[in-house]
Design an enzyme around this catalytic site. Structure first.
Site, mmCIF file in Angstrom:
data_model
loop_
_atom_site.group_PDB
_atom_site.id
_atom_site.type_symbol
_atom_site.label_atom_id
_atom_site.label_comp_id
_atom_site.label_asym_id
_atom_site.label_seq_id
_atom_site.Cartn_x
_atom_site.Cartn_y
_atom_site.Cartn_z
ATOM 1 N N HIS A 118 39.372 40.736 26.921
ATOM 2 C CA HIS A 118 40.335 39.645 26.768
ATOM 3 C C HIS A 118 40.193 38.909 25.434
ATOM 4 O O HIS A 118 40.778 37.839 25.256
ATOM 5 C CB HIS A 118 40.224 38.662 27.946
ATOM 6 C CG HIS A 118 40.773 39.224 29.242
ATOM 7 N ND1 HIS A 118 40.513 38.680 30.474
ATOM 8 C CD2 HIS A 118 41.579 40.294 29.472
ATOM 9 C CE1 HIS A 118 41.139 39.392 31.405
ATOM 10 N NE2 HIS A 118 41.787 40.377 30.830
ATOM 11 N N ASN A 212 28.619 38.381 43.909
ATOM 12 C CA ASN A 212 29.523 37.237 43.955
ATOM 13 C C ASN A 212 29.127 36.390 45.172
ATOM 14 O O ASN A 212 28.827 36.953 46.219
ATOM 15 C CB ASN A 212 30.977 37.730 44.111
ATOM 16 C CG ASN A 212 32.011 36.693 43.706
ATOM 17 O OD1 ASN A 212 31.951 35.542 44.129
ATOM 18 N ND2 ASN A 212 32.968 37.107 42.877
HETATM 19 P P1 OAD Z 1 38.012 33.738 38.276
HETATM 20 O O1 OAD Z 1 37.912 32.286 37.982
HETATM 21 O O2 OAD Z 1 39.302 34.245 38.814
HETATM 22 O O3 OAD Z 1 36.907 34.154 39.332
HETATM 23 C C1 OAD Z 1 35.572 33.758 39.218
HETATM 24 C C2 OAD Z 1 34.773 34.480 40.285
HETATM 25 O O4 OAD Z 1 33.409 34.153 40.075
HETATM 26 C C3 OAD Z 1 35.101 34.077 41.723
HETATM 27 O O5 OAD Z 1 35.208 35.235 42.518
HETATM 28 C C4 OAD Z 1 33.897 33.244 42.153
HETATM 29 O O6 OAD Z 1 33.589 33.389 43.542
HETATM 30 C C5 OAD Z 1 32.800 33.860 41.312
HETATM 31 N N1 OAD Z 1 31.668 32.979 41.017
HETATM 32 C C6 OAD Z 1 31.630 31.629 40.939
HETATM 33 N N2 OAD Z 1 30.413 31.214 40.606
HETATM 34 C C7 OAD Z 1 29.639 32.331 40.472
HETATM 35 C C8 OAD Z 1 28.291 32.571 40.120
HETATM 36 N N3 OAD Z 1 27.460 31.574 39.836
HETATM 37 N N4 OAD Z 1 27.867 33.851 40.080
HETATM 38 C C9 OAD Z 1 28.693 34.877 40.356
HETATM 39 N N5 OAD Z 1 29.969 34.714 40.684
HETATM 40 C C10 OAD Z 1 30.446 33.456 40.734
HETATM 41 O O7 OAD Z 1 37.568 34.497 36.950
HETATM 42 P P2 OAD Z 1 37.885 35.971 36.463
HETATM 43 O O8 OAD Z 1 37.814 36.939 37.579
HETATM 44 O O9 OAD Z 1 37.046 36.187 35.283
HETATM 45 O O10 OAD Z 1 42.197 35.759 31.885
HETATM 46 O O11 OAD Z 1 39.380 35.805 36.011
HETATM 47 C C11 OAD Z 1 40.000 36.857 35.367
HETATM 48 C C12 OAD Z 1 40.894 36.367 34.259
HETATM 49 O O12 OAD Z 1 41.778 35.366 34.741
HETATM 50 C C13 OAD Z 1 40.178 35.691 33.114
HETATM 51 O O13 OAD Z 1 39.652 36.600 32.177
HETATM 52 C C14 OAD Z 1 41.262 34.874 32.511
HETATM 53 C C15 OAD Z 1 41.801 34.286 33.787
HETATM 54 O O14 OAD Z 1 43.018 33.727 33.727
HETATM 55 C C16 OAD Z 1 42.916 35.365 30.847
HETATM 56 O O15 OAD Z 1 42.723 34.315 30.279
HETATM 57 C C17 OAD Z 1 43.943 36.368 30.445
#
Ligand code: OAD
Length: 248
Positions: A118, A212
């Site tokens: 990204h 997760n």
């Molecule tokens: P999300 O914010 O959608 O998801 C974060 C995930 O991390 C969730 O499943 C939480 O349960 C988990 N989580 C929270 N705390 C945690 C921890 N301490 N250890 C492990 N897991 C934990 O983030 P992404 O999946 O990265 O894109 O989102 C994908 C994309 O959506 C991002 O790259 C961004 C966003 O909009 C763009 O900006 C294009």
């Protein structure tokens, strides 16, 4: 814990590993996730801000959001999860870390084979002349303009509706096909195409492991789910592997 040892045993036997990380891996560094608590910024969802349409309509609002995130990231340090991934890289002949994060914390932790699908929040691109450069100002003047042509700058990140860089996507494809084990850490697995990477790897023969604290749409498809924060699970996995040069 038994599950963790099973995954450690798998890793011990693997030579080729791929990892996909998301915002959850940086959560313990103080960078809020997009969809968890604290993910909303002034009541806006990321899908309403991280788009070319949102930027065309209100570049000031979008830049204010990125400036806020840049400020948080500038203060952030890699956490034990990032550091464990950097250490894991040295244990395998072939290790690719694919990240959706734009914060640069994996590289700062020492990871080398990183594919930032990204982009980077620390790069800006001119909408007029296309000039691409690093820009670490935090705060950044709003609206920032190009020093070459005066055009409007945008963050060099991939927004919703935009394609991933084809070169990076090819690197990802190759890593997924080679992987014997794939770890999905800290991603909600809802944003495509990254959400499908784990399944591509699994179809090509990889064992799929999710890390997760919360179930995701992929949890039931995973071979193993290690429930908990990445900053605890990844160091525990590393510790469960034999130490390099440690004999039998
Ligand atoms: P999300 O914010 O959608 O998801 C974060 C995930 O991390 C969730 O499943 C939480 O349960 C988990 N989580 C929270 N705390 C945690 C921890 N301490 N250890 C492990 N897991 C934990 O983030 P992404 O999946 O990265 O894109 O989102 C994908 C994309 O959506 C991002 O790259 C961004 C966003 O909009 C763009 O900006 C294009």
């Amino acid at each position: 814990m038994a599950m963790l040892h099973n995954v450690a045993r798998l890793l011990q036997q693997a030579r080729r590993v791929a990892v996909l990380t998301g915002a959850g891996v940086s959560q313990e560094s103080g960078v809020p996730t997009f969809r968890g608590p604290g993910g909303l910024w002034r009541q806006h969802r990321p899908e309403d801000l991280a788009t070319p349409e949102a930027f065309a309509k209100d570049p000031r609002l979008v830049w204010e959001w990125y400036d806020w995130r840049r400020g948080l990231i500038a203060e952030a340090r890699p956490n034990p999860g990032h550091l464990a991934l950097a250490a894991l890289e040295d244990r395998f002949e072939d290790f690719t870390l694919i990240t959706q994060n734009v914060d640069g914390l994996h590289r700062r932790a020492g990871s080398r084979q990183v594919v930032e699908i990204h982009g980077s929040i620390w790069e800006v691109r001119c909408l007029d002349c296309g000039d691409l450069r690093e820009d670490r100002r935090a705060p950044i003047p709003i609206l920032p303009t190009c020093s070459l042509c005066g055009g409007l700058l945008r963050p060099n990140v991939v927004w919703f509706g935009e394609a991933l860089d084809p070169v990076r996507l090819e690197q990802v494809r190759e890593a997924l096909v080679r992987a014997q084990v794939m770890l999905l850490a800290g991603t909600s697995a809802v944003v495509q195409p990254a959400a499908a990477f784990g399944l591509w790897a699994q179809q090509a023969g990889a064992v799929l492991v999710e890390i997760n604290p919360v179930p995701t749409p992929l949890s039931l498809r995973c071979d193993y789910v290690l429930k908990g924060p990445a900053g605890e699970i990844l160091p525990a996995l590393l510790a469960a592997l034999p130490q390099p040069g440690g004999g039998l």
